[in-house]
Scaffold this motif. Structure first.
Motif, PDB file in Angstrom:
ATOM      1  N   ARG A 157       1.031  -1.268  -0.174  1.00 32.19           N
ATOM      2  CA  ARG A 157      -0.111   0.105  -0.179  1.00 32.19           C
ATOM      3  C   ARG A 157       0.849   1.136  -0.007  1.00 32.19           C
ATOM      4  O   ARG A 157       0.495   2.369   0.215  1.00 32.19           O
ATOM      5  N   GLY A 158       2.083   1.408  -0.240  1.00 32.22           N
ATOM      6  CA  GLY A 158       2.972   2.222  -0.032  1.00 32.22           C
ATOM      7  C   GLY A 158       3.538   2.590   1.046  1.00 32.22           C
ATOM      8  O   GLY A 158       3.701   1.747   1.749  1.00 32.22           O
ATOM      9  N   ALA A 159       4.422   3.559   0.912  1.00 34.27           N
ATOM     10  CA  ALA A 159       5.292   3.816   2.296  1.00 34.27           C
ATOM     11  C   ALA A 159       5.654   5.724   2.258  1.00 34.27           C
ATOM     12  O   ALA A 159       5.136   6.226   1.269  1.00 34.27           O
ATOM     13  N   THR A 160       5.939   6.072   3.157  1.00 33.38           N
ATOM     14  CA  THR A 160       6.555   7.341   3.342  1.00 33.38           C
ATOM     15  C   THR A 160       8.014   7.202   3.948  1.00 33.38           C
ATOM     16  O   THR A 160       8.132   6.394   4.910  1.00 33.38           O
TER      17      THR A 160
ATOM     18  N   ILE B 208      17.784   3.399   3.741  1.00 33.11           N
ATOM     19  CA  ILE B 208      16.970   4.352   4.135  1.00 33.11           C
ATOM     20  C   ILE B 208      15.742   3.932   4.985  1.00 33.11           C
ATOM     21  O   ILE B 208      15.109   2.933   4.143  1.00 33.11           O
ATOM     22  N   PRO B 209      15.516   4.266   5.992  1.00 38.90           N
ATOM     23  CA  PRO B 209      14.269   3.793   6.593  1.00 38.90           C
ATOM     24  C   PRO B 209      12.960   4.170   5.950  1.00 38.90           C
ATOM     25  O   PRO B 209      12.781   5.549   5.923  1.00 38.90           O
ATOM     26  N   VAL B 210      12.056   3.479   5.972  1.00 39.80           N
ATOM     27  CA  VAL B 210      10.686   3.906   5.032  1.00 39.80           C
ATOM     28  C   VAL B 210       9.494   3.320   6.298  1.00 39.80           C
ATOM     29  O   VAL B 210       9.794   2.321   7.007  1.00 39.80           O
ATOM     30  N   ARG B 211       8.331   4.073   6.323  1.00 35.63           N
ATOM     31  CA  ARG B 211       7.272   3.634   6.969  1.00 35.63           C
ATOM     32  C   ARG B 211       6.236   3.190   6.206  1.00 35.63           C
ATOM     33  O   ARG B 211       5.583   4.160   5.574  1.00 35.63           O
ATOM     34  N   PRO B 212       6.153   1.902   5.661  1.00 31.11           N
ATOM     35  CA  PRO B 212       4.916   1.439   5.254  1.00 31.11           C
ATOM     36  C   PRO B 212       3.684   1.943   5.610  1.00 31.11           C
ATOM     37  O   PRO B 212       3.392   2.220   6.642  1.00 31.11           O
ATOM     38  N   ILE B 213       2.561   2.100   4.676  1.00 38.80           N
ATOM     39  CA  ILE B 213       1.478   2.737   4.949  1.00 38.80           C
ATOM     40  C   ILE B 213       0.424   1.482   5.270  1.00 38.80           C
ATOM     41  O   ILE B 213       0.535   0.507   4.790  1.00 38.80           O
ATOM     42  N   GLY B 214      -0.165   1.562   6.538  1.00 39.75           N
ATOM     43  CA  GLY B 214      -1.410   0.912   6.851  1.00 39.75           C
ATOM     44  C   GLY B 214      -2.582   1.693   7.341  1.00 39.75           C
ATOM     45  O   GLY B 214      -2.594   2.881   6.744  1.00 39.75           O
ATOM     46  N   ASN B 215      -3.309   1.027   7.716  1.00 39.57           N
ATOM     47  CA  ASN B 215      -4.542   1.675   8.064  1.00 39.57           C
ATOM     48  C   ASN B 215      -4.894   2.012   9.665  1.00 39.57           C
ATOM     49  O   ASN B 215      -4.422   0.941  10.504  1.00 39.57           O
TER      50      ASN B 215
END
Length: 820
Positions: A277-280, A698-705
């Motif tokens: 679902r993507g990431a930031t 690079i740390p990423v934050r996956p998108i959740g709900n």
């Protein structure tokens, strides 16, 4: 109290859940009602005692007693208050439960949220826009660099570049007619490894681009006879798009474009993969951005639109220069520019003010508004008289066949250009111009203003203090002043354009860019926000910027700069400064102008980081200049003046009326051109096509709900919970305080048996075998199968019939008689 909002046109999961809950409430009421309706039809007057008990429980608890208004639904008379309140509260609570069950789910929602950080694999993402199509393939054209030597006899000659092994020999001609340049070993245009290591040493393992990661977007090859080079990689230019109207961050091949405030960030775009679902995430990015300050001269050019004719090609008449305080309220003290370190404070505001003061003062002398020192009488002080007042107008010349267009914006390094000094014979806007010009002001008297404002000329050393500054006179987009349509240049309409002086510099800085990805391609990659990188108050952790310093002049070479490590900063011929920003080096003065960007010429070499920003700013101050250069520039490949593009004109018109917003005009023009001129070649994966020097993890934050809730929908549930609390408190009080402590499950069981219909009948008819206190199992075994006929006779309700155990009785009288 806020009302519950109505359902939107598009249903969400929460709304569907509410609809389902409402449906279940209806079904919960409807099904028992239908079943008890059927059951009532199946009952006979004579049934067993157990049948009457079971049937009565279902019938009385259904909705039918309420609908049919039977005895159990009527309070009647003589009912104790506490019992009546308890009985009425039960259906009300049932109704509240139904309402809460329907409304409460409607407030549920969900929104995407960033989960815990994790590492991810990145891959290149392609830009399908014209910016990629207009980008030359990377890795096929090596970096190249050309430099000049000393000016011998006033002519620029070939010279070796720093770090180069090029040998240049100057040989005088035998006839003393001059000299020639000899290159015994040819001219080496390559950029050696040593400067690459020095000026990239400060970016190791980061996503920040180096000087060498900035390349011309379009590259070609050409010969250079003066350097005796048959083939040389050089930059070229073609405008790709117009960005000044977008007012947003835009991602294109190799760049992050700030079309809000101006500036470009260098990044070869990559995105994390396999994240569903993507990431930031965030990255530190090198930006180069213009910085501009403008000062209102408090002068305006006012004119009236006229029709064209065969004898006159211009459309402007009655052109006047109006004093809005620029003459009559001028501070007569000559401003001075303090000698400061350009890396500490460019002081653009003071530079622009000095330029405005000089522009107005020289114009006043030409118009004989005031005098200069010792003129017309020796010993006379400057500004001894002042022949102007706010609102006074001075007719200005309009060339008969000029291509000048007053309907748009104009920016030029030529101050006092509205006087048209040295221009072709004018066609006067009204009457005859009769300015005596007693102090012999000429165009040359305005030419020193850009140099004074810029503070750096091509003869100055290319060191870290001699920063680039461009200065010019900006005529804002005109505003209609007669109350007519502000977009329509119709005959007879009257217009006014403010005049500003502006000073612009260029700086490199590091910004933290917050990205998100949700989708495929570059369209799925978005910039959430861009923020300046923060540092400690004492600046100890600020970037260390380095510049090569060989004691050469600005017209000899464009120095390499970049982030350096503390060790490399100690190298010979390297000067450094630790600052959040690095103001770029250079000059905007005519003799030192780098090549302008146009469709005809190429750049001198292929080292974009050294000069592209200055070249673009020089282009901005040139292409928006007067249209006497129209054979070369016209409205340029992009209509930056707003002459033909109404949207562009409207944007410039809005910004031109506020001196605080005017700098955005220059900054956005620079950004518009720069985006087409260069490309960034470094990203998370390192240098494009090579993968050299990749960034660290690079740390990423996956998108959740994340579940959300609109508390307004929870009001019924809150009321229900409050009622529940009251009931629980009452139950506790009854268990411990009321009725001598008799309330309990045993007491509850006894009360239920007292109102069990079958047990009441058998106890009345067979008191010796049935009691109201015997266990349910014993009563069912001994009395449950006894047949009971329930009938009613209006004439003799108390008559008893025996034999078949027939009963006509009133239960209340029976219970009273038994003293239960």
């Amino acid at each position: 109290m806020s009302s519950i909002p109505r359902l939107p046109d598009e249903l969400t999961v929460a709304h569907v859940a509410g609809i389902i809950a409402a449906s279940m409430v209806v079904i919960r009421l409807l099904c028992p009602a239908v079943i008890t309706y059927i059951m009532a039809g199946q009952l006979k007057d004579t049934e067993t005692a157990s049948t009457w008990t079971l049937a009565s429980a279902s019938l009385v608890s259904s909705i039918w007693p309420t609908l049919l208004r039977t005895d159990s639904a009527r309070s009647g008379g003589g009912v104790r208050t506490t019992i009546m309140v308890a009985c009425k509260a039960i259906p009300l609570l049932g109704l509240m439960c139904a309402i809460a069950g329907v409304v409460t789910p409607l407030g549920l929602g969900e929104e995407p949220t960033a989960l815990a950080p994790r590492t991810a694999t990145f891959e290149y993402v392609k830009d399908d826009s014209v910016y990629r199509l207009g980008t030359s393939p990377r890795g096929k054209h090596p970096l190249s660099r050309l430099c000049n030597g000393e000016h011998l006899g006033g002519s620029a000659v070939v010279g070796p570049c720093p770090y180069s092994n090029t040998e240049v020999v100057y040989v005088d001609n035998p006839d003393r007619s001059g000299f020639r340049v000899e290159l015994p070993n040819g001219y080496n245009t390559s950029v050696p490894q040593e400067p690459r290591e020095i000026f990239s040493s400060g970016i190791s393992g980061s996503t920040v681009s180096s000087f060498f990661d900035i390349e011309w977007r379009q590259v070609t090859r050409q010969t250079s006879p003066s350097f005796n080079i048959t083939e040389l990689a050089v930059g070229m230019f073609r405008p790709l798009d117009t960005l000044t109207l977008q007012d947003q961050y835009r991602l294109v091949e190799g760049l992050i474009i700030d079309a809000k405030a101006g500036g470009i960030g260098f990044r070869n775009h990559t995105v994390p993969v396999a994240l569903g679902r993507g990431a930031t995430w965030e990255e530190d990015i090198l930006f180069i951005e213009p910085s501009t300050a403008c000062v209102n001269t408090n002068l305006t050019l006012d004119f009236e639109m006229i029709s064209k004719s065969d004898k006159i090609s211009n459309t402007v008449g009655d052109l006047v220069l109006t004093d809005r305080g620029g003459f009559s309220q001028l501070n007569t003290t000559l401003p001075t520019l303090e000698s400061v370190d350009g890396q500490t404070d460019p002081d653009l505001q003071q530079r622009a003010y000095t330029a405005a003061w000089l522009n107005n003062a020289v114009t006043m002398l030409y118009l004989n508004v005031t005098n200069e020192k010792n003129k017309p009488v020796k010993g006379m002080k400057s500004f001894s008289y002042l022949d102007s007042a706010p609102g006074k107008t001075f007719p200005m010349p309009v060339a008969a066949y000029s291509r000048e267009r007053y309907e748009g914006l104009r920016l030029s390094t030529e101050f006092g250009n509205y006087l048209r000094l040295g221009a072709e014979a004018p066609s006067l806007s009204r009457g005859a111009l009769n300015y005596s010009n007693p102090f012999n002001i000429s165009k040359a008297d305005f030419t020193d203003i850009p140099s004074i404002c810029a503070g750096t000329t091509y003869r100055d050393r290319a060191n870290i203090s001699n920063i680039y500054v461009a200065c010019g006179l900006l005529r804002g987009a005109p505003e209609r002043v007669d109350g007519g349509d502000p977009m329509l240049f119709e005959k007879g309409s009257k217009w006014s354009s403010p005049l500003y002086t502006c000073a612009s510099s260029l700086r490199a800085t590091i910004k933290t860019v917050h990205f998100s990805v949700n989708g495929t391609g570059i369209a799925g990659l978005n910039v959430l926000r861009v923020a300046p990188k923060t540092y400690a108050a004492d600046g100890s952790d600020a970037p260390l910027w380095g510049l090569e310093d060989w004691g050469l002049r600005l017209d000899q070479f464009s120095p390499i700069w970049g982030l350096v490590s503390p060790e490399m900063a100690k190298k010979p011929n390297v000067t450094s400064v630790r600052k959040p920003h690095f103001n770029l080096i250079g000059t905007s003065i005519e003799a030192g102008l780098p090549s302008l960007l146009n469709l005809e010429d190429t750049q001198s070499d292929n080292l974009a980081g050294a000069s592209f920003a200055q070249t673009v700013m020089n282009t901005v101050f040139k292409v928006v200049a007067e249209a006497s250069d129209a054979d070369t520039w016209g409205v340029w490949p992009t209509d930056l003046k707003g002459l033909g593009n109404l949207s562009m004109f409207r944007r410039w018109q809005a910004l031109s009326q506020d001196s605080a917003l005017v700098p955005q005009i220059i900054n956005l023009m620079w950004t518009n051109i720069a985006a087409s001129a260069v490309v960034g070649t470094r990203g998370v994966l390192g240098e494009v096509n090579s993968g050299i020097n990749p960034a660290g993890p690079i740390p990423v934050r996956p998108i959740g709900n994340r579940i959300t809730y609109d508390v307004r929908y929870g009001i019924p549930a809150a009321l229900l919970l409050s009622w529940l609390g009251v009931i629980v408190v009452a139950a506790v009080c009854c268990s411990t305080c009321c009725g001598g402590g008799r309330t309990g499950f045993a007491e509850l069981r006894r009360r239920i048996q007292q109102v069990s219909v079958g047990r009441v009948f058998t106890t009345f008819l067979h008191p010796e075998e049935s009691t109201l206190t015997m266990s349910a199992k014993q009563w069912a075994q001994e009395n449950g199968k006894r047949p009971i006929m329930v009938d009613a006779f209006a004439s003799n309700a108390s008559k008893l019939y025996t034999g078949s155990a027939t009963l006509a009785i009133r239960a209340v009288e029976f219970l009273n008689r038994r003293a239960i």
